[in-house]
Write a protein that holds these residues in place. Structure first.
Motif, PDB file in Angstrom:
ATOM      1  N   LEU A  66      -8.540 -81.966  52.782  1.00  0.00           N
ATOM      2  CA  LEU A  66      -7.826 -83.226  52.574  1.00  0.00           C
ATOM      3  C   LEU A  66      -8.348 -83.900  51.311  1.00  0.00           C
ATOM      4  N   HIS A  67      -7.409 -84.324  50.486  1.00  0.00           N
ATOM      5  CA  HIS A  67      -7.763 -85.007  49.241  1.00  0.00           C
ATOM      6  C   HIS A  67      -7.090 -86.379  49.241  1.00  0.00           C
ATOM      7  N   PHE A  68      -7.909 -87.442  49.147  1.00  0.00           N
ATOM      8  CA  PHE A  68      -7.423 -88.821  49.135  1.00  0.00           C
ATOM      9  C   PHE A  68      -7.635 -89.399  47.738  1.00  0.00           C
ATOM     10  N   SER A  69      -6.635 -90.114  47.246  1.00  0.00           N
ATOM     11  CA  SER A  69      -6.759 -90.741  45.924  1.00  0.00           C
ATOM     12  C   SER A  69      -6.007 -92.064  45.925  1.00  0.00           C
ATOM     13  N   SER A  70      -6.573 -93.046  45.214  1.00  0.00           N
ATOM     14  CA  SER A  70      -5.950 -94.368  45.156  1.00  0.00           C
ATOM     15  C   SER A  70      -6.620 -95.185  44.064  1.00  0.00           C
ATOM     16  N   SER A  71      -5.908 -96.209  43.624  1.00  0.00           N
ATOM     17  CA  SER A  71      -6.521 -97.156  42.692  1.00  0.00           C
ATOM     18  C   SER A  71      -7.432 -98.133  43.425  1.00  0.00           C
ATOM     19  N   LEU A  72      -7.327 -98.154  44.772  1.00  0.00           N
ATOM     20  CA  LEU A  72      -8.232 -98.975  45.579  1.00  0.00           C
ATOM     21  C   LEU A  72      -9.599 -98.305  45.676  1.00  0.00           C
ATOM     22  N   ILE A 109      -9.038 -94.038  38.996  1.00  0.00           N
ATOM     23  CA  ILE A 109      -8.605 -93.545  40.302  1.00  0.00           C
ATOM     24  C   ILE A 109      -9.839 -93.158  41.112  1.00  0.00           C
ATOM     25  N   TYR A 110      -9.873 -93.662  42.361  1.00  0.00           N
ATOM     26  CA  TYR A 110     -10.939 -93.300  43.291  1.00  0.00           C
ATOM     27  C   TYR A 110     -10.448 -92.135  44.164  1.00  0.00           C
ATOM     28  N   SER A 111     -11.301 -91.143  44.310  1.00  0.00           N
ATOM     29  CA  SER A 111     -10.930 -89.958  45.090  1.00  0.00           C
ATOM     30  C   SER A 111     -11.969 -89.690  46.163  1.00  0.00           C
ATOM     31  N   SER A 112     -11.476 -89.254  47.319  1.00  0.00           N
ATOM     32  CA  SER A 112     -12.339 -88.820  48.422  1.00  0.00           C
ATOM     33  C   SER A 112     -11.826 -87.472  48.907  1.00  0.00           C
ATOM     34  N   ASN A 113     -12.755 -86.601  49.258  1.00  0.00           N
ATOM     35  CA  ASN A 113     -12.378 -85.253  49.669  1.00  0.00           C
ATOM     36  C   ASN A 113     -13.067 -84.884  50.974  1.00  0.00           C
ATOM     37  N   TYR A 114     -12.312 -84.175  51.783  1.00  0.00           N
ATOM     38  CA  TYR A 114     -12.903 -83.546  52.963  1.00  0.00           C
ATOM     39  C   TYR A 114     -12.650 -82.048  52.848  1.00  0.00           C
ATOM     40  N   PHE A 115     -13.736 -81.305  52.693  1.00  0.00           N
ATOM     41  CA  PHE A 115     -13.649 -79.849  52.610  1.00  0.00           C
ATOM     42  C   PHE A 115     -14.599 -79.275  53.651  1.00  0.00           C
ATOM     43  N   PRO A 116     -14.069 -78.759  54.776  1.00  0.00           N
ATOM     44  CA  PRO A 116     -14.932 -78.360  55.892  1.00  0.00           C
ATOM     45  C   PRO A 116     -15.797 -77.154  55.559  1.00  0.00           C
ATOM     46  N   SER A 117     -16.955 -77.117  56.164  1.00  0.00           N
ATOM     47  CA  SER A 117     -17.851 -75.973  56.020  1.00  0.00           C
ATOM     48  C   SER A 117     -17.238 -74.746  56.702  1.00  0.00           C
ATOM     49  N   PRO A 118     -17.631 -73.541  56.284  1.00  0.00           N
ATOM     50  CA  PRO A 118     -17.056 -72.326  56.886  1.00  0.00           C
ATOM     51  C   PRO A 118     -17.292 -72.210  58.381  1.00  0.00           C
ATOM     52  N   ASN A 119     -18.371 -72.833  58.889  1.00  0.00           N
ATOM     53  CA  ASN A 119     -18.662 -72.709  60.319  1.00  0.00           C
ATOM     54  C   ASN A 119     -17.916 -73.737  61.169  1.00  0.00           C
ATOM     55  N   VAL A 120     -17.152 -74.615  60.540  1.00  0.00           N
ATOM     56  CA  VAL A 120     -16.357 -75.599  61.286  1.00  0.00           C
ATOM     57  C   VAL A 120     -15.003 -74.974  61.592  1.00  0.00           C
ATOM     58  N   MET A 131     -12.160 -89.291  60.735  1.00  0.00           N
ATOM     59  CA  MET A 131     -12.774 -89.875  59.542  1.00  0.00           C
ATOM     60  C   MET A 131     -12.410 -91.350  59.459  1.00  0.00           C
ATOM     61  N   TYR A 132     -13.409 -92.154  59.079  1.00  0.00           N
ATOM     62  CA  TYR A 132     -13.224 -93.589  58.889  1.00  0.00           C
ATOM     63  C   TYR A 132     -13.397 -93.915  57.410  1.00  0.00           C
ATOM     64  N   PHE A 133     -12.533 -94.791  56.922  1.00  0.00           N
ATOM     65  CA  PHE A 133     -12.559 -95.172  55.510  1.00  0.00           C
ATOM     66  C   PHE A 133     -12.853 -96.669  55.398  1.00  0.00           C
ATOM     67  N   ASN A 134     -13.659 -96.996  54.416  1.00  0.00           N
ATOM     68  CA  ASN A 134     -13.892 -98.393  54.054  1.00  0.00           C
ATOM     69  C   ASN A 134     -13.120 -98.709  52.779  1.00  0.00           C
ATOM     70  N   ILE A 135     -12.459 -99.858  52.782  1.00  0.00           N
ATOM     71  CA  ILE A 135     -11.747-100.344  51.598  1.00  0.00           C
ATOM     72  C   ILE A 135     -12.570-101.497  51.034  1.00  0.00           C
ATOM     73  N   TYR A 136     -13.021-101.351  49.787  1.00  0.00           N
ATOM     74  CA  TYR A 136     -13.942-102.317  49.213  1.00  0.00           C
ATOM     75  C   TYR A 136     -13.236-103.369  48.365  1.00  0.00           C
ATOM     76  N   GLU A 137     -11.941-103.397  48.386  1.00  0.00           N
ATOM     77  CA  GLU A 137     -11.200-104.390  47.621  1.00  0.00           C
ATOM     78  C   GLU A 137     -10.279-105.163  48.551  1.00  0.00           C
ATOM     79  N   LYS A 138     -10.000-106.375  48.165  1.00  0.00           N
ATOM     80  CA  LYS A 138      -9.087-107.194  48.944  1.00  0.00           C
ATOM     81  C   LYS A 138      -7.651-106.799  48.625  1.00  0.00           C
ATOM     82  N   ILE A 139      -6.862-106.644  49.666  1.00  0.00           N
ATOM     83  CA  ILE A 139      -5.472-106.231  49.487  1.00  0.00           C
ATOM     84  C   ILE A 139      -4.662-107.420  48.985  1.00  0.00           C
ATOM     85  N   THR A 140      -3.992-107.241  47.844  1.00  0.00           N
ATOM     86  CA  THR A 140      -3.143-108.290  47.265  1.00  0.00           C
ATOM     87  C   THR A 140      -1.778-107.704  46.940  1.00  0.00           C
ATOM     88  N   LEU A 141      -0.820-108.598  46.692  1.00  0.00           N
ATOM     89  CA  LEU A 141       0.522-108.146  46.348  1.00  0.00           C
ATOM     90  C   LEU A 141       0.588-107.586  44.935  1.00  0.00           C
TER      91      LEU A 141
END
Length: 375
Positions: A66-72, A109-120, A131-141
């Motif tokens: 899983l690859h996550f990307s955002s300007s947040l 762009i901020y990116s987060s990756n989940y790449f499982p180990s071979p034994n998973v 997986m839990y994500f923290n958002i470090y910016e305040k959401i605005t319009l």
């Protein structure tokens, strides 16, 4: 339909115009067969493979990448694996190397990756990965709040020159929102692509290249207390012991084309036989006629078995060459003996090469047995 008839004279028992009609019909049939052959060749060259789908049993399947990307500004704050052990559910932290963070300074762009180990592996024990994500910016319009997700198989290796690989890379794309919980479910798909080769056109079993991918779906809903600075995603397989295999299969090859041409030839021969009757029987093939040694042995055997050839000279069929003229100067007893010999040879020839008399012999044997029983 004998192509040699194109080069033969007409039968003595048929009008000459009938031979012309036969030749014309044969030429038309051959032209039709030639056109059909061209169509078959074009079909083979332009053949597009079809996909045959099957399902294979496996012991376990790997989680996807899983690859996550955002300007947040965001990150994976926690990753937990849920296992079923002794009728109980146990939580285990994901390995640190399974998750990673990256910031693209050029594109912001901020990116987060989940790449499982071979034994998973998802099996009977591993139930889900959360997986839990923290958002470090305040959401605005004014600023986009979406987080883009791209998922693909953990064993997939991208070939940027392949259009199919590019389609795999983009086929599982989603847009996520902070303050939501998502359930990501997937199934594993292996595409077996035929490697290009000239032998594929001839029906030779091809070699395959495997391209693993996933087919996924995403369901979402709000988090409790509407926490906009958090996001949660659960990963679950649709099945832990089934893998879909999509294999490319050729539908047109030169080998299958030969079968079609053979059927067309049989149809043409049937049409010709329907119009002009069946050809004369040819009990001797290439082996008896032309093969080294066999033709000489066959002719020698025929001279011994059929010393009196049962047909008069076909090369010079005038009445003067008829067998009766050869017997005219012989005594009547000798003539009868020669005629009986020719009849015996003719019967033997018909039994050996023209008529299957086994069925008639069976009837004659039954009649003889019945007669003996009555006596």
């Amino acid at each position: 339909m004998n192509l040699a008839d194109l080069f033969r004279k007409s039968r003595r028992s048929e009008p000459t115009i009938l031979l012309a009609l036969k030749i014309f019909t044969m030429i038309m049939l051959i032209a039709s067969l030639t056109g059909y052959l061209i169509v078959v060749i074009i079909d083979v060259k332009q053949d597009a493979s079809i996909i045959m789908t099957s399902f294979v049993n496996v012991d376990a399947i790997r989680p996807p990448h899983l690859h996550f990307s955002s300007s947040l500004n965001h990150s994976i704050s926690n990753c937990v694996e849920f296992y079923s052990l002794n009728d109980d559910v146990k939580m285990i932290e994901c390995a640190p190397e399974d998750t990673s963070e990256f910031f693209d300074t050029e594109n912001q762009i901020y990116s987060s990756n989940y790449f499982p180990s071979p034994n998973v592996l998802f099996d009977e024990k591993l139930l889900a990965i959360t997986m839990y994500f923290n958002i470090y910016e305040k959401i605005t319009l004014e600023k986009p709040s979406q987080i883009n997700l791209v998922a693909f198989d953990s064993e997939f290796i991208m070939d940027y020159s392949s259009s199919y690989d590019k389609s795999i890379f983009t086929m599982n794309r989603y847009t996520l929102e902070p303050g939501q919980t998502y359930e990501f479910s997937y199934s594993r798909v292996i595409r077996e692509l035929i490697k290009p080769s000239w032998m594929n056109d001839f029906g030779v079993p091809p070699t395959y290249e495997q391209k693993p991918s996933i087919s996924s779906s995403l369901l979402g809903g709000p988090l409790n207390n509407n926490l906009n600075n958090l996001m949660k995603i659960d990963i679950r397989p649709k099945s832990t012991n089934l893998v879909q295999v999509d294999r490319e299969v050729r539908t047109h090859t030169y080998l299958s084309g030969l079968g079609l041409i053979g059927g067309a030839w049989g149809l043409a021969a049937a049409v010709y036989a329907f119009l002009f009757g069946a050809d004369t029987l040819r009990p001797w093939g290439i082996v008896q006629s032309y093969c080294c040694g066999f033709s000489r042995v066959t002719q020698k055997k025929l001279r011994v078995v059929l010393p009196a050839i049962p047909f008069f000279d076909t090369l010079n069929p005038s009445p003067i060459n008829h067998a009766q003229n050869h017997y005219a100067d012989l005594p009547l007893a000798k003539q009868n003996e020669l005629i009986l010999s020719r009849i015996d040879s003719l019967e033997l020839f018909l039994q050996e090469y023209v008529v299957d008399v086994q069925y008639l012999d069976g009837i004659r044997k039954n009649d003889r047995n019945n007669l003996d029983f009555k006596e």
